[in-house]
Scaffold this active site. Structure first.
Site, PDB file in Angstrom:
ATOM      1  N   ARG A  18      -3.247  11.748   2.347  1.00 29.82           N
ATOM      2  CA  ARG A  18      -3.597  12.231   1.003  1.00 29.82           C
ATOM      3  C   ARG A  18      -4.563  13.409   1.060  1.00 29.82           C
ATOM      4  NH1 ARG A  18      -1.867   7.139   0.953  1.00 29.82           N
ATOM      5  NH2 ARG A  18      -1.105   6.132  -0.943  1.00 29.82           N
ATOM      6  N   GLY A  85       6.902   6.718   6.344  1.00 28.46           N
ATOM      7  CA  GLY A  85       7.306   6.430   4.964  1.00 28.46           C
ATOM      8  C   GLY A  85       6.369   7.085   3.962  1.00 28.46           C
ATOM      9  N   ASP A 305      -0.036  -4.497   5.820  1.00 30.75           N
ATOM     10  CA  ASP A 305       0.199  -3.977   7.173  1.00 30.75           C
ATOM     11  C   ASP A 305      -0.398  -4.873   8.255  1.00 30.75           C
ATOM     12  OD1 ASP A 305       1.540  -1.805   6.073  1.00 30.75           O
ATOM     13  OD2 ASP A 305      -0.254  -0.561   6.003  1.00 30.75           O
TER      14      ASP A 305
HETATM   15  C1  S3P Z   1       0.836   3.088   2.277  1.00 32.08           C
HETATM   16  C2  S3P Z   1       1.324   2.101   1.474  1.00 32.08           C
HETATM   17  C3  S3P Z   1       1.942   0.856   1.968  1.00 32.08           C
HETATM   18  C4  S3P Z   1       1.624   0.630   3.436  1.00 32.08           C
HETATM   19  C5  S3P Z   1       1.791   1.871   4.260  1.00 32.08           C
HETATM   20  C6  S3P Z   1       0.867   2.976   3.749  1.00 32.08           C
HETATM   21  C7  S3P Z   1       0.227   4.290   1.651  1.00 32.08           C
HETATM   22  O1  S3P Z   1       3.355   0.962   1.821  1.00 32.08           O
HETATM   23  O2  S3P Z   1       2.429  -0.402   3.961  1.00 32.08           O
HETATM   24  O3  S3P Z   1       1.490   1.612   5.610  1.00 32.08           O
HETATM   25  O4  S3P Z   1      -0.488   5.046   2.346  1.00 32.08           O
HETATM   26  O5  S3P Z   1       0.449   4.491   0.447  1.00 32.08           O
HETATM   27  P1  S3P Z   1       4.108   0.533   0.446  1.00 32.08           P
HETATM   28  O6  S3P Z   1       3.780   1.541  -0.583  1.00 32.08           O
HETATM   29  O7  S3P Z   1       5.569   0.545   0.818  1.00 32.08           O
HETATM   30  O8  S3P Z   1       3.605  -0.834   0.139  1.00 32.08           O
END
Ligand code: S3P
Length: 419
Positions: A18, A85, A305
């Site tokens: 971020r 992700g 996590d």
């Molecule tokens: C994250 C949100 C979580 C987490 C990931 C990091 C983030 O995922 O599991 O490791 O930085 O917004 P989800 O939004 O799929 O819950």
């Protein structure tokens, strides 16, 4: 096994991603200190550069000269998100709000992960998406001017919430996102600190259109998810005490520490302070005779996590540990329910899968075997911690995958304990 000394874990991964995105969207110079320099964060920096942002080489102290959202342009190459992700979903929100067509790609694990959770709300705002039939990557985003949205998420997801908030910010529209449970709130905190009109009402977050995002320095606090591995190590030790310095103790992230306390571990918090909009503290962790714990839906978002690690710690606790309400584990870097349970069983642990979680019955019998990580960094580290415990001889098939979130994990693990 004995633990001793003190350790400062690397910067928080969520805040690091971020800090780069907000640095680019802000107008003016934003200094970033102690960013996590891991593969996932490099993916975010790389994707932002492909979109035309000027981000210097990552180091412990650098400045991003933010030029606002208009500086993000049509890329000439695919946006390679690697294993991340967070990179994919947050930047999809930004791209959806710009007159850009971009293709998001990633490694085999990321390409399998569900992207409709971000495409649906962003389509409801007016963007257009093309996804393969399995709903993963490659994902083509056709962005443009968006409109207001009031979105109710099916699952607690900070990535989805952040994608919507960033899309609304860039497009200058209003958005409201409500979630079944509160997910990590770093995006809201960082947006507010930079002048965005964000309000929180229970499990809903809203953003109102207003002027440009201000530049602001970010000091990245220690990652509580990384610190958890060492709290888990100390929990499994026979003696000693481990001090974890400068850990982010934002309450949307600290579920694992609370559950460890329920299992009998002593975790003292010292020097609690507010650093750059996040609560930070030093944690002093002392081993204990562990007892099993029950973790339900309400506990899951603040420790999502850390659940593979909890299952590994539970393998050494007295009695049963039951985790439910954790369907989301099936769509992480691996299916973390199947992968954790099958690896525990391969070591001889009494464990079983539940549709939305798992059940682990602890013992102190010797644990021997080889772990299949599926390239999942958190599996490698969780079983690495279990492998350091007494009477364990555990081989990890892919130790290098820790580079995704904690490149020096094995060095720090070796420093934190003695046999
Ligand atoms: C994250 C949100 C979580 C987490 C990931 C990091 C983030 O995922 O599991 O490791 O930085 O917004 P989800 O939004 O799929 O819950």
């Amino acid at each position: 096994m004995n633990v001793a000394g003190s350790l400062r874990v690397p910067g928080d991964k969520s805040v690091s991603h971020r800090s780069l995105i907000m640095g680019v969207l802000g107008v003016g110079p934003s200094r970033v200190t102690d960013i996590l320099q891991s593969a996932d964060v490099h993916s975010t920096a790389g994707v932002l550069r492909t979109l035309g942002a000027h981000i210097p080489e990552l180091s412990s102290n650098f400045v991003i000269m933010g030029r606002g959202p208009d500086s993000l342009r049509q890329p000439e190459a695919d946006l390679d998100c690697g294993n991340s992700g967070t990179t994919t979903r947050l930047i999809a929100g930004v791209v959806a709000a710009r007159p850009i067509t971009a293709t998001f790609t990633g490694d085999a694990s990321l390409s399998r992960r569900p992207m409709r959770r971000v495409s649906r709300p962003l389509e409801a705002m007016g963007a257009r998406f093309e996804l393969p039939s399995h709903g993963g990557l490659p994902m083509i985003v056709h962005g443009g001017a968006l409109h207001d949205v009031d979105w109710t998420g099916e699952m607690a997801s900070a990535q989805v919430k952040s994608a919507i908030l960033l899309a609304a910010l860039v497009s200058g529209v209003r958005a409201r996102v409500s979630e079944p449970a509160r997910s990590r709130d770093h995006t809201e905190r960082m947006l507010s600190a930079r002048g965005a009109a964000v309000t929180i009402d229970g499990r809903a977050v809203s953003i109102e259109p207003n002027q440009a995002l201000r530049a602001l320095d970010t000091h990245v606090p220690g990652d509580p998810s990384s610190a958890s591995f060492f709290a888990g190590l100390a929990a499994l030790a026979q003696s000693g005490e481990l001090r974890l310095e400068g850990v982010c103790v934002n309450e949307t992230r600290t579920g694992f520490f609370h559950v460890l306390r329920r299992m009998g571990v002593r975790i003292a918090e010292e020097n609690r302070r507010l650093e750059g909009g996040e609560w930070v503290a030093d944690l002093l962790v002392t081993p204990a005779a562990l007892r099993g714990a029950t973790v339900g839906e309400a506990d899951v978002p603040s420790m999502i996590d850390e659940l593979p690690l909890l299952a590994c710690v539970a393998a050494r606790a007295e009695g049963e540990t039951v985790i439910t309400g954790a369907n989301e584990l099936r769509v992480k870097e691996s299916d973390r329910i199947t992968a954790v349970v099958s690896n525990l069983r391969a070591l001889g642990v009494d464990a079983e899968e539940l549709p939305d979680g798992m059940c682990v019955r602890g013992s102190d019998k010797p644990l021997t075997g080889r772990i299949v990580t599926h390239g999942d960094h958190r599996l490698a580290m969780a079983f690495g911690v279990l492998g350091a415990s007494r009477d364990a001889s555990i081989e990890i098939d892919d130790r290098e995958c820790v580079a995704v979130s904690y490149p020096d994990f094995w060095r720090d693990l070796a420093r934190a304990h003695t046999a």
